[in-house]
Design a protein around this motif. Structure first.
Motif, mmCIF file in Angstrom:
data_model
loop_
_atom_site.group_PDB
_atom_site.id
_atom_site.type_symbol
_atom_site.label_atom_id
_atom_site.label_comp_id
_atom_site.label_asym_id
_atom_site.label_seq_id
_atom_site.Cartn_x
_atom_site.Cartn_y
_atom_site.Cartn_z
ATOM 1 N N PRO A 76 0.543 -1.029 0.607
ATOM 2 C CA PRO A 76 0.076 0.068 0.282
ATOM 3 C C PRO A 76 0.241 1.051 0.103
ATOM 4 O O PRO A 76 1.030 2.289 -0.418
ATOM 5 C CB PRO A 76 -0.338 0.118 1.481
ATOM 6 C CG PRO A 76 -1.202 -1.616 1.661
ATOM 7 C CD PRO A 76 0.335 -2.352 0.990
ATOM 8 N N GLN A 77 1.652 1.112 0.781
ATOM 9 C CA GLN A 77 3.083 2.305 1.016
ATOM 10 C C GLN A 77 3.907 2.668 -0.499
ATOM 11 O O GLN A 77 4.868 3.311 0.215
ATOM 12 C CB GLN A 77 3.778 2.499 2.400
ATOM 13 C CG GLN A 77 2.211 2.637 3.017
ATOM 14 C CD GLN A 77 0.887 4.152 2.969
ATOM 15 O OE1 GLN A 77 1.457 4.895 2.393
ATOM 16 N NE2 GLN A 77 -0.279 3.410 3.231
ATOM 17 N N SER A 78 4.078 1.523 -0.326
ATOM 18 C CA SER A 78 4.755 1.297 -2.151
ATOM 19 C C SER A 78 4.511 1.345 -3.518
ATOM 20 O O SER A 78 3.564 0.932 -3.779
ATOM 21 C CB SER A 78 5.595 0.043 -2.178
ATOM 22 O OG SER A 78 6.413 -0.428 -0.440
ATOM 23 N N MET A 79 5.224 2.261 -3.887
ATOM 24 C CA MET A 79 4.691 3.042 -5.239
ATOM 25 C C MET A 79 6.337 2.604 -6.271
ATOM 26 O O MET A 79 7.416 3.708 -6.108
ATOM 27 C CB MET A 79 4.125 4.507 -5.957
ATOM 28 C CG MET A 79 3.578 4.624 -7.520
ATOM 29 S SD MET A 79 2.253 3.787 -7.768
ATOM 30 C CE MET A 79 1.507 5.118 -6.661
ATOM 31 N N ILE A 80 6.133 1.658 -7.519
ATOM 32 C CA ILE A 80 7.775 1.565 -8.144
ATOM 33 C C ILE A 80 7.472 2.412 -9.460
ATOM 34 O O ILE A 80 6.474 2.529 -9.719
ATOM 35 C CB ILE A 80 7.769 -0.128 -8.194
ATOM 36 C CG1 ILE A 80 7.375 -0.862 -7.370
ATOM 37 C CG2 ILE A 80 8.711 -0.134 -9.512
ATOM 38 C CD1 ILE A 80 8.453 -0.731 -6.807
ATOM 39 N N ASP A 81 8.235 3.048 -9.168
ATOM 40 C CA ASP A 81 8.282 3.362 -11.198
ATOM 41 C C ASP A 81 8.267 2.435 -12.358
ATOM 42 O O ASP A 81 7.848 1.552 -12.375
ATOM 43 C CB ASP A 81 9.796 3.735 -11.979
ATOM 44 C CG ASP A 81 10.386 4.482 -12.535
ATOM 45 O OD1 ASP A 81 9.856 5.730 -12.740
ATOM 46 O OD2 ASP A 81 11.088 3.778 -13.829
#
Length: 402
Positions: A76-81
């Motif tokens: 939920p708190q991780s966004m990959i390029d």
């Protein structure tokens, strides 16, 4: 480009399996499909690939998968390029047999996932276009899923349609009490979950059931515009004949995704709709939400297309599982993952089957302990992913490193 002959294969064509068959690839296309013995002398300068008795199948076309969301946002708190995620995902998809992916991006309430904000959707849609037109391993397309409760983003839907950003449009309604979530207790216990009290769940449930929806006039406007642009249209979670009346009569829907009852799937098929079921549903033997079993639909002769939904490897395994269970022949099962979806979205003139004149999107599939494995993937007649199994790792001095 050098001709390629893949020989000594069990070639899966639309209507049969050719034992010891061969496929000739020339200039990215399938030139010939024949018996291996008939190509020995006619292509003296071709590169030869021995399939070693493995299966040669058409590349899979997945028209419904939101897996890219999980790759981009694994926590939920991780966004990959976004581009990094797309590059890594397409390598995985190629090795799983998916040569054309319709990334299913949802225009829904962004509060559930940060990825689903209008800004991120625009960014992803544009990236899919760039991949399709630029360097890529597999074919990338955009399946736009519009939730009719997202009134605020209706203008974004129209923008996507007018600019022809999408290659498939589906309308969905995830309001509890109908469709996929007609069982309110299932929705409260399985979908909402969490640590909320029963009273809090009831409050949230009531709020979701009372959410505003775009009008029928607005939906028809969007559907008419998409129809004029030649964009295929799908309905989602159809739960009644009346719903089918509406989506076929007003929204031009030709694809019925995940009907929730067998009778609805049967009626959709009678009306000429292409019925979609989940490959993961096939592997589990049931629907995760307690609705129609894909196996039941296939036994009933009213399922046309297999999609991964959220687990891309499932398509390959579902194809062979259906054959093992005696429900379909291998050509029939393979067609559910290739020819039929290609036909549903209007690309069957150049992909979806092993026939002369089609693009060379092919899979060499072997079996390891009865589990199908994609050994080699070809897209446009060129190898893009390969798996080689070994049973020993031996150094120069003869030492094993197992």
């Amino acid at each position: 480009m050098q001709d390629i002959i893949i020989y000594n294969a069990n070639v899966v064509t639309p209507d049969r399996v050719i034992p010891q068959g061969a496929v000739v690839l020339r200039d990215h296309m399938i030139e010939e499909v024949t018996d291996s013995r008939q190509v020995e002398d006619r292509y003296p300068h071709a590169q030869r690939v021995d399939a070693a008795g493995d299966y040669l199948l058409p590349g899979f076309i997945d028209i419904h998968s939101d897996n890219i969301e999980t790759v981009i946002q694994p926590r939920p708190q991780s966004m990959i390029d976004f581009e990094l995620a797309m590059r890594e995902q397409e390598k995985q998809l190629a090795s799983q047999g998916i040569t054309t992916m319709y990334h299913s991006l949802s225009i829904v309430d962004a509060a559930t996932r940060k990825l689903r904000t209008p800004e991120n959707l625009k960014k992803l849609a544009e990236l899919i276009r760039q991949f399709h037109e630029g360097d890529h391993l597999i074919r990338h397309r955009f399946h736009c899923r519009y939730d009719i409760t997202n009134v605020q983003c209706y203008p974004l839907l129209l923008e996507f349609i007018r600019q022809e950003k999408m290659q498939l449009l589906s309308f969905m309604d995830h309001t509890p009490g109908q469709g996929q979530y007609r069982d309110l207790e299932f929705f409260k216990n399985q979908v909402m979950g969490g640590s909320e009290s029963d009273e809090e769940k009831d409050r949230i449930l009531k709020q979701r059931m009372e959410r505003a929806k775009v009008t029928e006039e607005q939906l028809k406007q969007a559907a008419d515009l998409a129809w004029e642009k030649g964009i295929p249209i799908a309905s989602h979670d159809d739960d009644s004949v009346e719903k089918l009346d509406y989506v076929t009569g007003q929204l031009h829907a030709g694809i019925c995704e995940f009907p929730v009852e067998l009778s609805v799937a049967q009626e959709a098929r009678k009306r000429g709709m292409q019925v979609v079921v989940g490959a993961t549903n096939v592997l589990m033997g049931r629907s995760h939400s307690g609705n129609l079993s894909a196996l039941e639909a296939i036994r009933g002769g009213c399922a046309d297309i297999l999609v991964s939904d959220y687990f891309p490897p499932a398509i390959l395994h579902a194809v062979f599982r259906l054959v093992e269970q005696g429900l379909l022949t291998l050509p029939q099962a393979a067609a559910m993952a290739s020819r039929n979806p290609a036909k549903a979205v209007g690309i069957d003139s150049w992909v979806g089957s092993i026939e002369p004149g089609k693009c060379g999107d092919l899979l060499i599939v072997t079996r390891k302990n009865n589990i199908p494995v994609v050994r080699q993937t070809y897209i446009n007649g060129e190898p893009v992913a390969a798996v080689q199994y070994r049973n020993d790792f031996v150094g120069k001095d003869g030492t094993r490193y197992d």
